[in-house]
Design a protein around this motif. Structure first.
Motif, PDB file in Angstrom:
ATOM      1  N   ILE A 171      -4.505  -3.784  12.082  1.00  0.00           N
ATOM      2  CA  ILE A 171      -3.203  -3.478  12.689  1.00  0.00           C
ATOM      3  C   ILE A 171      -3.315  -2.306  13.643  1.00  0.00           C
ATOM      4  N   HIS A 172      -4.342  -1.474  13.453  1.00  0.00           N
ATOM      5  CA  HIS A 172      -4.586  -0.300  14.299  1.00  0.00           C
ATOM      6  C   HIS A 172      -3.396   0.669  14.270  1.00  0.00           C
ATOM      7  N   THR A 173      -2.935   0.958  13.062  1.00  0.00           N
ATOM      8  CA  THR A 173      -1.876   1.940  12.924  1.00  0.00           C
ATOM      9  C   THR A 173      -2.375   3.122  12.117  1.00  0.00           C
ATOM     10  N   THR A 174      -2.077   4.297  12.570  1.00  0.00           N
ATOM     11  CA  THR A 174      -2.411   5.518  11.832  1.00  0.00           C
ATOM     12  C   THR A 174      -1.172   6.404  11.721  1.00  0.00           C
ATOM     13  N   ASP A 175       0.000   5.795  11.911  1.00  0.00           N
ATOM     14  CA  ASP A 175       1.263   6.528  11.839  1.00  0.00           C
ATOM     15  C   ASP A 175       1.885   6.386  10.455  1.00  0.00           C
ATOM     16  N   ILE A 176       2.449   7.458   9.947  1.00  0.00           N
ATOM     17  CA  ILE A 176       3.276   7.380   8.751  1.00  0.00           C
ATOM     18  C   ILE A 176       4.729   7.536   9.179  1.00  0.00           C
ATOM     19  N   ASN A 177       5.586   6.778   8.531  1.00  0.00           N
ATOM     20  CA  ASN A 177       6.994   6.714   8.910  1.00  0.00           C
ATOM     21  C   ASN A 177       7.812   7.549   7.949  1.00  0.00           C
ATOM     22  N   LEU A 178       8.352   8.651   8.431  1.00  0.00           N
ATOM     23  CA  LEU A 178       9.139   9.558   7.589  1.00  0.00           C
ATOM     24  C   LEU A 178      10.598   9.120   7.593  1.00  0.00           C
ATOM     25  N   PHE A 179      10.959   8.302   6.604  1.00  0.00           N
ATOM     26  CA  PHE A 179      12.332   7.842   6.411  1.00  0.00           C
ATOM     27  C   PHE A 179      12.931   7.185   7.652  1.00  0.00           C
ATOM     28  N   ASN A 180      12.073   6.509   8.451  1.00  0.00           N
ATOM     29  CA  ASN A 180      12.521   5.805   9.653  1.00  0.00           C
ATOM     30  C   ASN A 180      13.167   6.723  10.683  1.00  0.00           C
ATOM     31  N   VAL A 181      12.841   8.019  10.605  1.00  0.00           N
ATOM     32  CA  VAL A 181      13.371   9.001  11.557  1.00  0.00           C
ATOM     33  C   VAL A 181      12.250   9.530  12.446  1.00  0.00           C
ATOM     34  N   TRP A 182      11.139   9.926  11.822  1.00  0.00           N
ATOM     35  CA  TRP A 182      10.007  10.453  12.576  1.00  0.00           C
ATOM     36  C   TRP A 182       8.754   9.656  12.267  1.00  0.00           C
ATOM     37  N   LYS A 183       7.894   9.547  13.259  1.00  0.00           N
ATOM     38  CA  LYS A 183       6.577   8.983  13.057  1.00  0.00           C
ATOM     39  C   LYS A 183       5.543  10.070  13.301  1.00  0.00           C
ATOM     40  N   VAL A 184       4.614  10.192  12.375  1.00  0.00           N
ATOM     41  CA  VAL A 184       3.580  11.221  12.476  1.00  0.00           C
ATOM     42  C   VAL A 184       2.217  10.540  12.452  1.00  0.00           C
ATOM     43  N   ASN A 185       1.429  10.767  13.490  1.00  0.00           N
ATOM     44  CA  ASN A 185       0.096  10.185  13.570  1.00  0.00           C
ATOM     45  C   ASN A 185      -0.880  11.094  12.813  1.00  0.00           C
TER      46      ASN A 185
END
Length: 322
Positions: A133-147
Motif C-alpha cells: 500500500i506504501h503508507t507510512t502515515d498514522i491517522n490521529l482520529f481522522n483529524v491529523w496524519k503523521v508520517n
C-alpha cells in the motif's frame, strides 16, 4: 451497506446453530479448562468447563465474512490478508490452549514462544501496508496524519500484538471479553464504513455477530470458554482491522476496557518489582474487584457499560465533530 448487517446476522445464527454440537464435541474430547492457581479459590467451580470456543467464533466469522463478501463482490487482497491473519492468530491461541490441556495445567506456550508467533503473524499486515500500500502515515482520529516513515511497520506490529494480548488479559470472567468484543467490533464496523472500507466493515460485523452468538453459551455461568484460541484471535483482529481501515487511534475509545486491564497488569508488575508493594489486590483489574467483594456479573455488566459509553462517544465524535 445492508450486507454489513447480513454478515453479522449470518455469523450469529451459525454460532447459535453450531454451538450445541460443538460443545458436545468438546465435552466428549475432554477439552476442558484448567484454572490458574492464584484464582482457583474464586473460580473453583469453573474448573473443567470446555474451552477453545474461539474456534467456533473464528470459524463462523470467517464463513460469514466470505459469504457476505462474495454477495458484495468486494473480495480484495487486503480482505484475504485480514482473514488469513485472523485464522493464524486463532491457530496461535489454539497451540497455547492445546498445550495447557495436554499438560493439565494453566501454562501453555512460553511467553517468548507466544510472542514470536504473534510477531510473525503481525508482520503480514505490517509489511503489506508499508510495502504494498506504501503508507507510512498514522491517522490521529481522522483529524491529523503523521508520517512516521520506517517506524510504521513497528507501530503496526505494536498495535496488533498489544491489542491481541489486551483482549487475552481481559478474558477472565464469564462473558467479559466476549461482550466487550461484540461492542468494539460493532463500533469498528461502523467506523470502517464511515472511512469507506466496506469490506473490512463486513468482516468486523461478522466477528461482532459471532461474539454475540457466543455470549449465549459464554454468559454467566459459562458453558464454554473462548480460551486463548478466541481471545488472541479477537484482539489481533481488532488491532489489525483498525490499522487496515486507518482507525487505529479509535482503539483508545472502543478498546477502553482492554486498555485498562492491560495497564492494571503493567502497573501491578512495575510497582511490585520496584517497591515490593502491590497497587491492586490482584491483576488484571477485574480480579481486584472480585476480591473487593463485587459479584462476577456486576463486574461484567459494569465493564460492558463502560465499553458501550466509550463506543457511543467514539461514534458521536467521528460523526459530528471530525
Amino acid at each position: 451497506m445492508i450486507l454489513i448487517f447480513v454478515a453479522g446476522l449470518i455469523a450469529m445464527l451459525l454460532t447459535l446453530i453450531l454451538g450445541v454440537p460443538y460443545l458436545d464435541f468438546l465435552k466428549k474430547k475432554m477439552l476442558r479448562q484448567y484454572i490458574r492457581e492464584d484464582v482457583a479459590s474464586m473460580h473453583a467451580q469453573k474448573a473443567g468447563t470446555p474451552t477453545m470456543g474461539g474456534l467456533l467464533i473464528v470459524g463462523t466469522a470467517v464463513v460469514a465474512s466470505i459469504l457476505s463478501l462474495f454477495m458484495e463482490s468486494a473480495f480484495s487482497t487486503i480482505l484475504v490478508l485480514s482473514l488469513i491473519t485472523i485464522i493464524l492468530y486463532c491457530y496461535t491461541g489454539y497451540q497455547d490452549d492445546i498445550k495447557k490441556i495436554h499438560k493439565k495445567q494453566n501454562e501453555g506456550l512460553s511467553a517468548r514462544g507466544k510472542l514470536i508467533l504473534q510477531i510473525a503473524v503481525a508482520l503480514l499486515p505490517a509489511l503489506y501496508m508499508a510495502f504494498v500500500i506504501h503508507t507510512t502515515d498514522i491517522n490521529l482520529f481522522n483529524v491529523w496524519k503523521v508520517n512516521i516513515g520506517w517506524l510504521y511497520p513497528l507501530f503496526t506490529i505494536f498495535v496488533i500484538i498489544g491489542s491481541s494480548n489486551a483482549v487475552n488479559l481481559t478474558d477472565g470472567l464469564d462473558g467479559l471479553a466476549g461482550g466487550c468484543s461484540f461492542l468494539a467490533f460493532s463500533t469498528l464496523a461502523a467506523l470502517c464504513q464511515i472511512n469507506g472500507y466496506t469490506g473490512l466493515a463486513i468482516v468486523s460485523a461478522a466477528i461482532a455477530g459471532s461474539c454475540l452468538g457466543f455470549l449465549y453459551f459464554n454468559k454467566f455461568p459459562a458453558k464454554i470458554f473462548m480460551g486463548d484460541t478466541g481471545s488472541l484471535a479477537l484482539g489481533g483482529a481488532l488491532g489489525m482491522i483498525a490499522i487496515l481501515s486507518k482507525n487505529e487511534f479509535w482503539l483508545l475509545f472502543i478498546g477502553i476496557i482492554f486498555i485498562i486491564e492491560t495497564l492494571s497488569v503493567i502497573i501491578q508488575v512495575t510497582s511490585f518489582k520496584t517497591t515490593g508493594k502491590r497497587v491492586f489486590k490482584m491483576s488484571p483489574i477485574h480480579h481486584h474487584f472480585e476480591l473487593c467483594g463485587w459479584k462476577e456479573q456486576k463486574i461484567v455488566y459494569t465493564f460492558w457499560g463502560i465499553t458501550l459509553i466509550f463506543c457511543l462517544l467514539a461514534l458521536m465524535i467521528r460523526l459530528f465533530v471530525v
